[in-house]
Design a protein around this motif. Structure first.
Motif, PDB file in Angstrom:
ATOM      1  N   ASN A 107       2.480   5.056   0.978  1.00 20.14           N
ATOM      2  CA  ASN A 107       2.468   5.687   1.265  1.00 20.14           C
ATOM      3  C   ASN A 107       1.622   5.714   2.582  1.00 20.14           C
ATOM      4  N   ARG A 108       1.086   4.886   3.007  1.00 21.29           N
ATOM      5  CA  ARG A 108       0.524   4.703   4.487  1.00 21.29           C
ATOM      6  C   ARG A 108       1.115   5.322   5.844  1.00 21.29           C
ATOM      7  N   TRP A 109       2.384   5.088   5.855  1.00 19.54           N
ATOM      8  CA  TRP A 109       2.732   6.002   6.624  1.00 19.54           C
ATOM      9  C   TRP A 109       3.976   6.556   6.536  1.00 19.54           C
ATOM     10  N   ALA A 130       1.189  -0.919   0.171  1.00 16.38           N
ATOM     11  CA  ALA A 130       0.057  -0.271   0.493  1.00 16.38           C
ATOM     12  C   ALA A 130       0.735   1.284   0.164  1.00 16.38           C
ATOM     13  N   GLU A 173       7.275  10.293   3.734  1.00 19.59           N
ATOM     14  CA  GLU A 173       6.154   8.875   4.142  1.00 19.59           C
ATOM     15  C   GLU A 173       6.856   7.304   3.413  1.00 19.59           C
ATOM     16  N   HIS A 188       5.617   3.243   2.616  1.00 17.74           N
ATOM     17  CA  HIS A 188       4.936   2.240   1.613  1.00 17.74           C
ATOM     18  C   HIS A 188       5.127   1.303   3.032  1.00 17.74           C
ATOM     19  N   GLU A 189       3.481   0.591   2.814  1.00 18.82           N
ATOM     20  CA  GLU A 189       3.214  -0.528   3.559  1.00 18.82           C
ATOM     21  C   GLU A 189       3.276  -1.492   3.187  1.00 18.82           C
TER      22      GLU A 189
END
Length: 232
Positions: free
Chosen positions: A61-63, A59, A71, A73-74
């Motif tokens: 740029n989730r963090w 996913a 940012e 990625h997850e």
């Protein structure tokens, strides 16, 4: 006097697992520098799903690292999928790394909320050493290790083997509600997809095709497809 650590605790079991997963991801990056950094997460691959196991997902740029930091990625790994062993876990990591490669290159490799994997995804997955098979309405989603890939990551597979077996029990699924076995909503692969109602059997045989994108219509709702494994 300091108490001895509880070697059976969740933290004691989880730390080497996270370390092995992270080390394997870094090994993938060493071979394929365009694969981006990720935040590795573990959790349920069955929570909220009906008859399916989510092995993993990537996913974008989730963090967030701090208020002003970059940012991240997850990378999610479903705990139930750990039962597949080192080779299965490596295949999942490479599957998600292919999505990461698509993000780096600005390519659209899926549609239908990440459910349908297109031919761009197939090419990326093969570039990372995966064998790719078509999965009907899910596109080129079924991936497995090529023999040469397993040899290339022998060190990482051995490290994963040291921390396994450990896996999560699947959630108990509520009974499926009765649903008509006749027509269901279907869409094509266009950015603004054509929507239609069609019989399940017709969709399974891919007899309906969009004249614009050339792709077969598939169920709009993933729950309308009977599937055991789901990688996104």
């Amino acid at each position: 006097m300091t108490a001895s650590p509880d070697v059976t605790s969740t933290d004691a079991a989880g730390d080497p697992l996270y370390a092995a997963l992270s080390a394997t991801w870094r090994a993938i990056q060493a071979r394929h520098p365009e694969v981006p950094d990720v935040m590795v997460t573990l959790g349920s691959g069955t929570l909220g799903q009906r008859g399916a196991v989510r092995l993993g997902h990537f996913a974008e740029n989730r963090w967030q690292r701090g208020d002003d930091g970059p940012e991240l990625h997850e990378l999610f790994i479903g705990g139930e999928g750990l039962r597949a062993g080192p080779a299965g876990i490596l295949a999942t990591l490479l599957h998600e790394a292919a999505h990461g490669l698509a993000t780096t290159r600005g390519l659209t490799d899926t549609s239908n909320r990440g459910y349908y994997h297109n031919k761009r995804y197939k090419a990326l997955a093969e570039e990372l050493g995966l064998a790719v098979d078509e999965a009907g309405g899910r596109g080129w989603q079924d991936t497995s290790l090529e023999p040469g890939t397993e040899r290339a990551y022998a060190e990482q597979l051995a490290r994963l083997a040291e921390v396994l077996p450990i896996y999560r029990h699947a959630e108990e699924q509520p009974p499926k509600r009765n649903r008509s076995r006749n027509r269901i909503p279907a869409i094509c692969g266009c950015p603004d997809p054509v929507r239609a109602w069609a019989a399940r059997g017709t969709l399974a045989e891919e007899r309906l095709t969009c004249r614009v994108c050339g792709q077969p219509l598939r169920p709009e709702n993933p729950e309308d497809t009977e599937t055991e494994d789901d990688q996104a």
